[in-house]
Write an enzyme that holds these catalytic residues in place. Structure first.
Site, PDB file in Angstrom:
ATOM      1  N   PHE A 181     -64.176  31.979 -27.950  1.00 39.23           N
ATOM      2  CA  PHE A 181     -65.058  32.066 -26.703  1.00 39.23           C
ATOM      3  C   PHE A 181     -64.565  31.273 -25.509  1.00 39.23           C
ATOM      4  O   PHE A 181     -64.887  31.379 -24.422  1.00 39.23           O
ATOM      5  CB  PHE A 181     -66.461  31.718 -27.177  1.00 39.23           C
ATOM      6  CG  PHE A 181     -66.835  30.257 -26.906  1.00 39.23           C
ATOM      7  CD1 PHE A 181     -66.323  29.308 -27.838  1.00 39.23           C
ATOM      8  CD2 PHE A 181     -67.436  29.910 -25.868  1.00 39.23           C
ATOM      9  CE1 PHE A 181     -66.534  28.044 -27.931  1.00 39.23           C
ATOM     10  CE2 PHE A 181     -67.767  28.689 -25.858  1.00 39.23           C
ATOM     11  CZ  PHE A 181     -67.502  27.400 -26.561  1.00 39.23           C
ATOM     12  N   LYS A 182     -63.723  30.460 -26.042  1.00 45.82           N
ATOM     13  CA  LYS A 182     -62.908  29.401 -24.939  1.00 45.82           C
ATOM     14  C   LYS A 182     -62.461  30.187 -23.808  1.00 45.82           C
ATOM     15  O   LYS A 182     -62.396  29.685 -22.643  1.00 45.82           O
ATOM     16  CB  LYS A 182     -62.046  28.264 -25.351  1.00 45.82           C
ATOM     17  CG  LYS A 182     -62.450  27.618 -26.824  1.00 45.82           C
ATOM     18  CD  LYS A 182     -63.642  26.578 -26.426  1.00 45.82           C
ATOM     19  CE  LYS A 182     -63.701  25.760 -27.451  1.00 45.82           C
ATOM     20  NZ  LYS A 182     -64.175  26.012 -28.875  1.00 45.82           N
ATOM     21  N   ASP A 183     -61.781  31.533 -24.001  1.00 45.19           N
ATOM     22  CA  ASP A 183     -61.443  32.222 -22.926  1.00 45.19           C
ATOM     23  C   ASP A 183     -62.163  32.405 -21.920  1.00 45.19           C
ATOM     24  O   ASP A 183     -61.859  32.757 -20.872  1.00 45.19           O
ATOM     25  CB  ASP A 183     -60.748  33.404 -23.615  1.00 45.19           C
ATOM     26  CG  ASP A 183     -59.499  33.150 -24.457  1.00 45.19           C
ATOM     27  OD1 ASP A 183     -58.398  32.283 -24.240  1.00 45.19           O
ATOM     28  OD2 ASP A 183     -59.314  33.944 -25.479  1.00 45.19           O
ATOM     29  N   LEU A 240     -62.011  29.501 -19.698  1.00 46.26           N
ATOM     30  CA  LEU A 240     -60.911  28.906 -19.006  1.00 46.26           C
ATOM     31  C   LEU A 240     -59.946  29.924 -18.404  1.00 46.26           C
ATOM     32  O   LEU A 240     -59.145  29.608 -17.405  1.00 46.26           O
ATOM     33  CB  LEU A 240     -60.078  28.437 -20.519  1.00 46.26           C
ATOM     34  CG  LEU A 240     -60.666  26.963 -20.714  1.00 46.26           C
ATOM     35  CD1 LEU A 240     -60.087  26.854 -22.016  1.00 46.26           C
ATOM     36  CD2 LEU A 240     -60.469  25.952 -19.688  1.00 46.26           C
ATOM     37  N   THR A 294     -59.570  25.327 -27.935  1.00 46.37           N
ATOM     38  CA  THR A 294     -59.536  25.312 -26.401  1.00 46.37           C
ATOM     39  C   THR A 294     -57.930  25.090 -26.081  1.00 46.37           C
ATOM     40  O   THR A 294     -57.777  25.489 -24.987  1.00 46.37           O
ATOM     41  CB  THR A 294     -60.139  23.750 -26.239  1.00 46.37           C
ATOM     42  OG1 THR A 294     -61.365  23.813 -26.785  1.00 46.37           O
ATOM     43  CG2 THR A 294     -60.210  23.348 -24.641  1.00 46.37           C
TER      44      THR A 294
END
Ligand SMILES: *Cc1c(COP(=O)(O)O)cnc(C)c1O
Length: 467
Positions: free
Chosen positions: A114-116, A119, A147
């Site tokens: 989910f960091k995408d 980011l 991350t």
């Protein structure tokens, strides 16, 4: 919109400055002076993800970037996602009390976690504002696994940015490590630290607190303390609620939590007017948050390695933003509380504050033994394969919400292929490897190993920095 520090010791600044600074000078975290209201939900329903994203985030960036430029950056960021819906919602049966249960899939981006979602946008915003200013930065970050690769993917090859990512030696999965170490670009530096994730995070904080060093190398941060990441994550709470019931009636969210960044965005969506009933904090055995929301005392224990390493954390940095709010936005009180926590390893809120937190948040610890059985049960019932982090959220979601029929949306934070061992232990076979991941197993790894020592970090940066 102006941004203030949770510790009250820094001047309010605009979005671009808050983005590029990451952490405030006084050690606090930036957050907006006021919570803007969401646009009319009826207008948003059925629109593409990127369009809704622009509408939801616009009040936070307005005045700092041209609307058309922002639209094109957002569209470009989400075009990297494999699923055209970007963050789709799929049905997952019901909870123990018969409420509809949904899964919000946040893992369709380039690095499969989910960091995408945050980011891919933040990397592009950095690039935009740096080029506008003719500046460069050196991004220093700590990662518990996901991350790092997401941050690296979002800035690879960008000329105005060098990136150094610290990760705990032996505490990230093989796939996670390879996603960082197989990127071959002169601006990318993967650094393995002899310590745990909290040590890595402390090294980052220590490097930032050396103002002379920080200014010299133009240090910046994209870890979940960066306001822009929280901002980008607000969007999928809105799109998920729109999808489930048009955001006309309340929904609850259940979030597998580590640094409290993801679930904080859900709480912000609620402040902006999204009808949210419960926000459920799902912890693995590293349950500082569950203990805090149960007792009002935050107390550091040893970090224990689990099958959900991205949540193997004891200090949940983003909680500071919530505390700032519930403590009446009094930065001096927050600063005092945080310094007490640093020195004693424990701090508490009083009963009234705990009650107000508990009126919005539930918290539940999920045992290691429940992770496998949840992966297996979901597979038996739906045919879907979920990763261990998602399993923690789903397990808590099924059990957590009291006797009511409010729909519950559990957040799926990683693709199962990132954690093949845990999936194999549960289902007897490893998950399918998506094409996006296939390359990392063949490419050579490049990384630097250092001791848990801030001077080692500083020296490495000075040595490597592209002049
Ligand atoms: C980072 C991460 C989490 C925890 O998110 P926070 O924002 O730190 O609470 C959970 N699951 C996965 C797969 C992650 O990568």
């Amino acid at each position: 919109m102006r941004y203030v520090s949770t510790r009250g010791g820094s001047e309010p600044i605009g979005f671009a400055d808050a983005l590029l600074a990451g952490l405030a000078d006084d050690g606090g975290l930036y957050l907006p002076e006021v919570w803007p209201k969401l646009p009319d939900m009826v207008q948003l329903r059925g629109k593409p993800y990127a369009e809704i994203a622009v509408e939801v985030m616009w009040p936070y960036v307005e005045g700092e970037i041209d609307r058309a430029v922002f639209e094109s950056i957002v569209t470009d960021a989400y075009s990297t996602f494999e699923d055209s819906r970007v963050c789709p919602v799929v049905p997952l049966g019901t909870t123990a009390t018969g409420a509809p249960l949904w899964l919000l899939e946040l893992f369709h981006g380039p690095t499969l976690a989910f960091k995408d979602v945050a980011l891919q946008l933040v990397g592009r915003l950095f690039d935009h504002f740096l080029r506008e200013r003719g500046e460069r930065v050196c991004i220093l970050g700590a990662t518990s696994g996901d991350t790092g690769s997401a941050a690296i993917d979002s800035v690879v090859g960008r000329e105005a940015i060098d990136i150094f990512i610290l990760f705990p030696d032996g505490r990230v999965s093989d796939v996670q490590r390879r996603q960082m170490t197989t990127v071959d670009s002169p601006n990318v530096h993967a650094v393995s630290v002899k310590g745990n994730f909290d040590d890595c995070q402390d090294l980052v904080k220590a490097a930032f607190s050396d103002v002379e060093f920080r200014n010299r190398v133009h240090l910046s941060a994209v870890n979940s303390i960066n306001w822009a990441r929280v901002m980008a994550q607000i969007v999928y709470y809105v799109t998920a609620a729109l999808e489930v019931n048009g955001a006309q009636e309340p929904v609850s969210f259940c979030v597998p939590t580590g640094n409290f960044g993801n679930i904080l965005a859900g709480w912000v969506a609620k402040q902006m007017g999204l009808p949210v009933d419960r926000l459920v904090v799902a912890s693995n055995s590293n349950d500082i948050l569950t203990r805090f929301f149960t007792t009002g005392t935050m107390e550091i224990h040893e970090v224990v390695p689990t099958t959900s390493p991205s949540m193997d954390i004891q200090i949940s940095s983003n909680l500071e933003r919530l505390l700032f709010e519930v403590l009446g936005r009094d930065g001096a009180v927050v600063a005092q509380m945080m310094s007490g926590f640093r020195s004693d390893g424990t701090t508490s809120v009083d009963v009234a504050i705990l009650e107000s937190l508990r009126s919005e948040f539930d918290a539940r610890r999920v045992e290691e033994s429940e992770v496998e059985s949840t992966i297996r049960r979901v597979h038996d019932e739906t045919g879907m394969v979920i990763d261990p982090h998602t399993a923690i959220g789903v397990n808590a979601a099924v059990k957590s919400i009291g006797a009511d029929t409010t729909p519950v949306i559990a957040l799926a934070t990683a693709h199962p292929a990132k954690f093949p061992d845990a999936v194999k232990a549960a289902l007897g076979r490893a998950p399918e490897v998506p094409e996006r991941l296939a390359g990392v197993f063949d490419l050579p790894e490049r990384m630097t190993a250092i001791d848990n020592d801030v001077d080692a970090v500083k020296n490495l940066i000075l040595e490597r920095l592209i002049p």
